[in-house]
Design a protein around this motif. Structure first.
Motif, PDB file in Angstrom:
ATOM      1  N   UNK A 190      47.227  40.760  41.141  1.00 24.64           N
ATOM      2  CA  UNK A 190      47.333  39.591  40.161  1.00 24.64           C
ATOM      3  C   UNK A 190      47.276  40.067  38.900  1.00 24.64           C
ATOM      4  N   UNK A 191      46.441  40.763  38.390  1.00 20.77           N
ATOM      5  CA  UNK A 191      46.192  41.289  37.111  1.00 20.77           C
ATOM      6  C   UNK A 191      47.019  42.297  36.713  1.00 20.77           C
ATOM      7  N   UNK A 192      47.730  42.800  37.402  1.00 18.71           N
ATOM      8  CA  UNK A 192      48.954  43.921  37.130  1.00 18.71           C
ATOM      9  C   UNK A 192      50.105  43.243  36.489  1.00 18.71           C
ATOM     10  N   UNK A 193      50.296  41.972  36.728  1.00 13.14           N
ATOM     11  CA  UNK A 193      51.114  40.995  35.930  1.00 13.14           C
ATOM     12  C   UNK A 193      50.777  40.969  34.264  1.00 13.14           C
ATOM     13  N   UNK A 194      49.488  41.154  34.091  1.00 16.91           N
ATOM     14  CA  UNK A 194      49.121  41.261  32.724  1.00 16.91           C
ATOM     15  C   UNK A 194      48.866  42.964  32.357  1.00 16.91           C
ATOM     16  N   UNK A 195      49.500  43.753  32.886  1.00 17.97           N
ATOM     17  CA  UNK A 195      49.198  45.118  32.495  1.00 17.97           C
ATOM     18  C   UNK A 195      50.498  45.500  31.621  1.00 17.97           C
ATOM     19  N   UNK A 196      50.400  45.928  30.464  1.00 19.68           N
ATOM     20  CA  UNK A 196      51.607  46.464  29.647  1.00 19.68           C
ATOM     21  C   UNK A 196      52.071  47.785  30.111  1.00 19.68           C
ATOM     22  N   UNK A 197      50.919  48.670  30.207  1.00 22.16           N
ATOM     23  CA  UNK A 197      51.271  50.066  30.705  1.00 22.16           C
ATOM     24  C   UNK A 197      49.969  50.557  31.502  1.00 22.16           C
ATOM     25  N   UNK A 198      50.238  51.055  32.731  1.00 25.01           N
ATOM     26  CA  UNK A 198      49.192  51.715  33.435  1.00 25.01           C
ATOM     27  C   UNK A 198      49.090  52.829  33.165  1.00 25.01           C
ATOM     28  N   UNK A 199      48.304  53.557  32.315  1.00 22.43           N
ATOM     29  CA  UNK A 199      48.055  54.907  31.874  1.00 22.43           C
ATOM     30  C   UNK A 199      47.151  55.491  32.937  1.00 22.43           C
ATOM     31  N   UNK A 200      47.516  56.059  34.122  1.00 23.78           N
ATOM     32  CA  UNK A 200      46.903  56.876  35.008  1.00 23.78           C
ATOM     33  C   UNK A 200      46.191  58.136  34.517  1.00 23.78           C
TER      34      UNK A 200
END
Length: 367
Positions: A143-153
């Motif tokens: 759900x929160x991934x839709x509020x993630x601009x960039x996932x910086x792994x």
């Protein structure tokens, strides 16, 4: 324009990153400070949890242009993220780890495109959770991934997981840094059979060392079982845990013949790690563990447990059981790792250079 006005204008023109950290200490603290050093042209601000056992040292505070503490309570922390964003208007809000990722992404005033999220090991990888708890964590991250601009792994595995949550998730691999460690001040090893000098200044010969907080994630039980088998295979070997934490884990390690040093200042930890003949990593789940990368930087032979994050890094010689860890460690106490393992560790060193980290952070921060 007066000099002070020119300085203020120049300062306001610098990109600003607000780092939000719920647990300021250990590897996350090291990583965030590496980020600050990597892009000094950026204004770095820090919002951290108040009352955390790892207090911000004055030298760490000095690395930031501003430091704020979170209030107690999850809702209050979400509101504080929103309040600070409205007050400071940073170009990027960089959330570090799961709880901070939740606070930032639930703070409505922060635009999605300005949010950077580094999980430092996704909680849904935890193997100590029940199936329904793990499913709940994964659902929350989805759900929160839709509020993630960039996932910086911090590892390829983290980016793979981010894309499994949302197919079109923007990702970037920001490697943690392996720094060559020189001048660790390593003293001559004691030649007695004691685990270490009385003041903890030296490790004995034939030492296999693990590093970290004594907690479920690091799985000290795995290391304890390896130590029992390792001492059976080589009675003169010494097994040491550099760190402290849960007393139950400490007691289990000590029953297995492992010396537990307790908490160490970082420079002391580095100096002792530089003396270890083998570095052993037993964690159940990870992002890209700083202690392992530091051991690589110190040119220590590494034996690590097979987990997805370390497989994604291409680490050689991964093991599946405590017995395999013991056998591999004892082999390294008597023989060199071999050219293939050495070449892969050299590649790992290059892939985690400060230059690569800087390039990726500039990309992530948009300049």
């Amino acid at each position: 324009m007066h000099a002070d006005q020119a300085e203020a204008t120049q300062e306001s023109a610098r990109p600003t990153v607000l780092h939000v950290v719920e647990a300021w200490g250990g590897g996350v603290q090291t990583i965030v400070l590496d980020y600050v050093r990597a892009v000094p042209e950026v204004r770095h601000l820090l919002l951290m949890a108040d009352g955390d056992p790892f207090r911000v040292a004055s030298e760490a505070e000095a690395a930031f242009d501003g430091v704020w503490r979170m209030p107690p309570g999850h809702l209050a922390r979400i509101r504080e993220v929103g309040r600070l964003f409205r007050q400071l208007r940073p170009d990027v809000v960089h959330a570090h780890s799961s709880m901070a990722g939740g606070y930032v992404r639930l703070a409505a005033p922060v635009p999605t495109e300005r949010i950077v999220y580094t999980a430092h090991g996704y909680s849904m990888e935890r193997t100590d959770l029940s199936w329904y708890a793990a499913a709940a964590v994964r659902a929350a991250e989805r759900i929160l991934s839709w509020r993630t601009g960039t996932a910086a792994g911090s590892s390829p595995r983290e980016n793979e997981l981010a894309r499994s949550l949302r197919k079109r998730q923007r990702t970037a691999y920001v490697p943690n840094v392996v720094r060559p460690r020189e001048g660790t001040g390593m003293a001559p090893r004691p030649r007695s059979g004691s685990p270490a000098d009385a003041d903890g200044s030296c490790l004995p010969p034939r030492t296999v060392a693990a590093v970290g907080r004594l907690c479920t994630q690091k799985d000290p039980e795995f290391f304890a079982e390896a130590a029992v088998e390792g001492r059976r295979l080589m009675p003169s070997s010494n097994w040491i845990w550099l760190g402290g934490g849960d007393s139950r884990h400490q007691e289990r390690l000590e029953r297995a013949g492992v010396t537990v040093t307790g908490w160490l200042e970082h420079h002391t930890l580095q100096r002792l790690l530089a003396q270890a003949d083998v570095y052993a990593h037993s964690a159940l789940w990870e992002g890209a563990p700083m202690t392992l990368l530091e051991a690589v930087g110190l040119r220590r032979p590494v034996v690590a447990r097979r987990i997805p994050a370390l497989e994604s890094l291409g680490l050689p010689g991964l093991v599946d059981t405590p017995q395999e860890l013991a056998t591999a460690s004892v082999a390294l106490l008597t023989h060199d790792p071999g050219p293939a393992a050495g070449a892969r560790l050299a590649d790992l060193f290059f892939e985690h250079s400060p230059e690569r980290q800087r390039a990726m952070l500039r990309h992530v921060y948009g300049h």
